[in-house]
Write a protein that holds these residues in place. Structure first.
Motif, PDB file in Angstrom:
ATOM      1  N   SER A 288      27.690  33.880  41.310  1.00 50.80           N
ATOM      2  CA  SER A 288      28.687  33.929  40.238  1.00 50.80           C
ATOM      3  C   SER A 288      28.712  35.285  39.569  1.00 50.80           C
ATOM      4  O   SER A 288      27.740  36.047  39.626  1.00 50.80           O
ATOM      5  CB  SER A 288      28.382  32.848  39.196  1.00 50.80           C
ATOM      6  OG  SER A 288      28.297  31.588  39.814  1.00 50.80           O
ATOM      7  N   CYS A 289      29.833  35.604  38.933  1.00 49.97           N
ATOM      8  CA  CYS A 289      30.001  36.881  38.238  1.00 49.97           C
ATOM      9  C   CYS A 289      30.004  36.648  36.725  1.00 49.97           C
ATOM     10  O   CYS A 289      30.190  35.532  36.254  1.00 49.97           O
ATOM     11  CB  CYS A 289      31.283  37.569  38.693  1.00 49.97           C
ATOM     12  SG  CYS A 289      32.789  36.584  38.530  1.00 49.97           S
ATOM     13  N   ARG A 290      29.829  37.740  35.976  1.00 44.41           N
ATOM     14  CA  ARG A 290      29.751  37.680  34.524  1.00 44.41           C
ATOM     15  C   ARG A 290      30.481  38.873  33.906  1.00 44.41           C
ATOM     16  O   ARG A 290      30.247  40.018  34.290  1.00 44.41           O
ATOM     17  CB  ARG A 290      28.291  37.763  34.057  1.00 44.41           C
ATOM     18  CG  ARG A 290      27.387  36.617  34.497  1.00 44.41           C
ATOM     19  CD  ARG A 290      27.480  35.481  33.522  1.00 44.41           C
ATOM     20  NE  ARG A 290      26.524  34.444  33.805  1.00 44.41           N
ATOM     21  CZ  ARG A 290      26.761  33.370  34.549  1.00 44.41           C
ATOM     22  NH1 ARG A 290      27.947  33.222  35.101  1.00 44.41           N
ATOM     23  NH2 ARG A 290      25.840  32.452  34.733  1.00 44.41           N
ATOM     24  N   PHE A 291      31.333  38.619  32.916  1.00 48.64           N
ATOM     25  CA  PHE A 291      31.839  39.683  32.052  1.00 48.64           C
ATOM     26  C   PHE A 291      30.798  39.963  30.968  1.00 48.64           C
ATOM     27  O   PHE A 291      30.225  39.039  30.397  1.00 48.64           O
ATOM     28  CB  PHE A 291      33.150  39.273  31.382  1.00 48.64           C
ATOM     29  CG  PHE A 291      34.356  39.321  32.278  1.00 48.64           C
ATOM     30  CD1 PHE A 291      34.883  40.539  32.688  1.00 48.64           C
ATOM     31  CD2 PHE A 291      34.980  38.155  32.701  1.00 48.64           C
ATOM     32  CE1 PHE A 291      36.009  40.590  33.496  1.00 48.64           C
ATOM     33  CE2 PHE A 291      36.096  38.195  33.515  1.00 48.64           C
ATOM     34  CZ  PHE A 291      36.615  39.416  33.922  1.00 48.64           C
ATOM     35  N   ALA A 292      30.589  41.249  30.675  1.00 44.68           N
ATOM     36  CA  ALA A 292      29.627  41.590  29.626  1.00 44.68           C
ATOM     37  C   ALA A 292      29.840  43.019  29.161  1.00 44.68           C
ATOM     38  O   ALA A 292      30.270  43.885  29.937  1.00 44.68           O
ATOM     39  CB  ALA A 292      28.194  41.421  30.134  1.00 44.68           C
ATOM     40  N   ASP A 293      29.536  43.267  27.903  1.00 46.12           N
ATOM     41  CA  ASP A 293      29.397  44.626  27.387  1.00 46.12           C
ATOM     42  C   ASP A 293      27.956  45.031  27.659  1.00 46.12           C
ATOM     43  O   ASP A 293      27.026  44.466  27.083  1.00 46.12           O
ATOM     44  CB  ASP A 293      29.712  44.651  25.890  1.00 46.12           C
ATOM     45  CG  ASP A 293      29.545  46.030  25.271  1.00 46.12           C
ATOM     46  OD1 ASP A 293      29.019  46.934  25.938  1.00 46.12           O
ATOM     47  OD2 ASP A 293      29.922  46.196  24.098  1.00 46.12           O
TER      48      ASP A 293
ATOM     49  N   LEU B  54      33.954  46.552  28.348  1.00 47.30           N
ATOM     50  CA  LEU B  54      33.669  45.340  29.097  1.00 47.30           C
ATOM     51  C   LEU B  54      33.479  45.666  30.574  1.00 47.30           C
ATOM     52  O   LEU B  54      34.276  46.394  31.172  1.00 47.30           O
ATOM     53  CB  LEU B  54      34.815  44.344  28.926  1.00 47.30           C
ATOM     54  CG  LEU B  54      34.536  42.883  29.292  1.00 47.30           C
ATOM     55  CD1 LEU B  54      33.449  42.288  28.397  1.00 47.30           C
ATOM     56  CD2 LEU B  54      35.814  42.059  29.156  1.00 47.30           C
ATOM     57  N   SER B  55      32.408  45.134  31.148  1.00 47.38           N
ATOM     58  CA  SER B  55      32.128  45.282  32.576  1.00 47.38           C
ATOM     59  C   SER B  55      32.092  43.903  33.223  1.00 47.38           C
ATOM     60  O   SER B  55      31.979  42.881  32.543  1.00 47.38           O
ATOM     61  CB  SER B  55      30.794  45.995  32.812  1.00 47.38           C
ATOM     62  OG  SER B  55      30.820  47.322  32.334  1.00 47.38           O
ATOM     63  N   LEU B  56      32.191  43.894  34.541  1.00 44.97           N
ATOM     64  CA  LEU B  56      32.024  42.675  35.325  1.00 44.97           C
ATOM     65  C   LEU B  56      30.815  42.874  36.215  1.00 44.97           C
ATOM     66  O   LEU B  56      30.786  43.786  37.052  1.00 44.97           O
ATOM     67  CB  LEU B  56      33.272  42.391  36.161  1.00 44.97           C
ATOM     68  CG  LEU B  56      33.238  41.095  36.991  1.00 44.97           C
ATOM     69  CD1 LEU B  56      33.240  39.869  36.081  1.00 44.97           C
ATOM     70  CD2 LEU B  56      34.414  41.042  37.969  1.00 44.97           C
ATOM     71  N   VAL B  57      29.796  42.038  36.028  1.00 47.04           N
ATOM     72  CA  VAL B  57      28.563  42.125  36.820  1.00 47.04           C
ATOM     73  C   VAL B  57      28.669  41.158  37.987  1.00 47.04           C
ATOM     74  O   VAL B  57      28.910  39.956  37.791  1.00 47.04           O
ATOM     75  CB  VAL B  57      27.334  41.803  35.959  1.00 47.04           C
ATOM     76  CG1 VAL B  57      26.062  41.841  36.803  1.00 47.04           C
ATOM     77  CG2 VAL B  57      27.228  42.789  34.795  1.00 47.04           C
TER      78      VAL B  57
END
Length: 452
Positions: free
Chosen positions: A86-91, A97-100
């Protein structure tokens, strides 16, 4: 073994049918789950997910119509990668904002600019360090450093610095693959976060290791593989933190923060791959656990079955492998449970008794002759079309096979459903797989809420 009281729910009324908002064809399935956020800063929500062999992309779609904001493929056009975590949006600390996104076959973790899809950092972890785990994003040391934690097929948890992706430390926590969602929190009150991960193959145990020197704090052995990590819950009403998870032995295990057993429940499943999810059904301050496979089962803090309903149709066999998403979709002020089966049947149940509220058969969305058989995607809930009400997102897939079972062509579709009555809010949504970047699986937990 605890005695279990079984209550089978009976459908009293026909469930409502949601509205198909949009679908987007893709070239394979997506496993794990997506995430929603305002990726480009235009005030509207977008949805991100990553795909399996055959499509091999990270995709971000506009929530209102499914049009593509951007997609990422490895610079080598010939690579056919597997992005099945799964992916995650995060600062990650720079105010943007990045997408990991972990890449399993590439043995790497990427951080992509959420607006443009450009690479912020790309960390290779080494040959054989395949990653199936949804990343944890949050504080990872006593200084509060923001980090990204993933597990690998070599039994390790790797801790990456959020700012630049550099490897802060690698912890060998298990003798087999760690494919579970990592939990990072201070278990022994020494001011340093500790680490929890489950073992697929190896010793079939859930392991907790100390964040200071990596020694094992406790382990809980089961009779089968552990695919997803535990959910964080408060089953006793006294505010204490406990952990609950399923195993391929078909049982559900709950332990306290010191690893002491609360119970082992047997909901009657042949195996449990799916993560548990947590909801306070009766609002008494004590959480209940939802476990899924061929059934959806609500279990209380004593290990007793509150209610249990079938997933499998009258003929054949089907299951739910990514658990349920929790929010008030019906608008009646009570939480509901949303899931999708392997064959593409979407359902919403009332969390209080398991009665069916909504149902939509998405098994035909991939097109004529393209049967959905590989749906193993967690449902995401949020306001995607901007009307203030909740929508549901998930990805389906399947493949054509030769007679020997070898895939010759994969296919899939991203799906957005609308028509629900529940209002979307910060507290009434399920914005990513496992609910939050702390992998709590609990809508009541405010663990590093990074979807904005």
């Amino acid at each position: 073994m605890l005695g279990i009281a079984l209550v089978v729910c009976v459908l009293a009324i026909e469930p409502e049918t949601p509205v198909l908002k949009w679908t987007v064809p893709i070239k394979s399935a997506s496993f794990g789950g997506g995430a929603i956020a305002d990726a480009d800063g235009d005030g509207a929500m977008d949805v991100a997910f990553a795909t399996y062999f055959g499509d091999a992309r990270v995709r971000v779609l506009r929530g209102k119509d499914g049009s593509e904001l951007w997609s990422y493929h490895d610079p080598d056009a010939n690579r056919d990668d597997c992005y099945d975590a799964s992916c995650r949006f995060a600062d990650l600390g720079d105010g943007s904002l990045s997408l990991v996104v972990p890449c399993s076959s590439g043995c790497r973790v990427l951080a992509l600019n959420a607006k443009s899809g450009t690479v912020v950092w790309n960390t290779y972890l080494g040959a054989g360090e395949c990653i199936d785990t949804p990343p944890f994003i949050g504080p990872v040391d006593s200084a509060g450093t923001l980090g990204v934690v993933v597990g690998t097929f070599k039994g390790k948890l790797h801790v990456l610095k959020g700012a630049d992706g550099s490897v802060m430390r690698s912890l060998k926590i298990a003798p087999g693959a760690v494919q579970s969602c990592p939990i990072v929190m201070d278990l022994n009150n020494d001011g340093t976060p500790d680490f929890i991960g489950g073992n697929f193959r190896g010793d079939h145990a859930m392991h907790a290791v100390d964040g200071t020197d990596g020694h094992e704090l406790w382990s809980v052995k089961t009779g089968g593989h552990i695919y997803h990590g535990p959910s964080i819950w408060q089953p006793t009403g006294d505010g204490s933190i406990h952990f609950v998870f399923g195993s391929y032995d078909g049982k559900v295990y709950s332990v306290d923060s010191a690893g002491k057993a609360d119970f082992i429940a047997e909901p009657g499943e042949r195996y449990i791959m799916a993560p548990t999810a947590i909801v306070d059904i009766d609002r008494d301050g004590r959480d209940e656990c939802i476990a899924t496979c061929e059934h959806v089962t609500a279990i209380n803090g004593k290990g007793e079955i509150v209610w249990k309903g079938d997933v499998t149709p009258k003929e054949g066999w089907d299951s739910v492998t990514r658990g349920v998403a929790i929010a008030d979709l019906s608008g009646d002020g009570h939480n509901d449970l949303a899931y999708v089966t392997g064959d593409g049947l979407f359902r919403v149940l009332d969390a209080r008794d398991g009665s069916k509220l909504y149902e939509f058969d998405a098994g035909g969305v991939c097109g004529e002759g393209k049967k959905v058989t590989q749906s193993s995607h967690g449902v995401i809930l949020g306001d995607l079309d901007g009307d203030g009400l909740l929508d549901a997102f998930f990805v389906l897939g399947g493949m054509e096979e030769r007679k020997d079972g070898i895939p010759i062509k994969r296919y899939g579709a991203a799906v957005c459903l609308t028509g629900f009555k529940g209002k979307a809010s910060e507290t009434n949504q399920w914005p990513m797989f496992r609910h939050d970047a702390g992998n709590s699986g609990n809508a009541r937990m405010q663990v590093m809420r990074v979807a904005k």
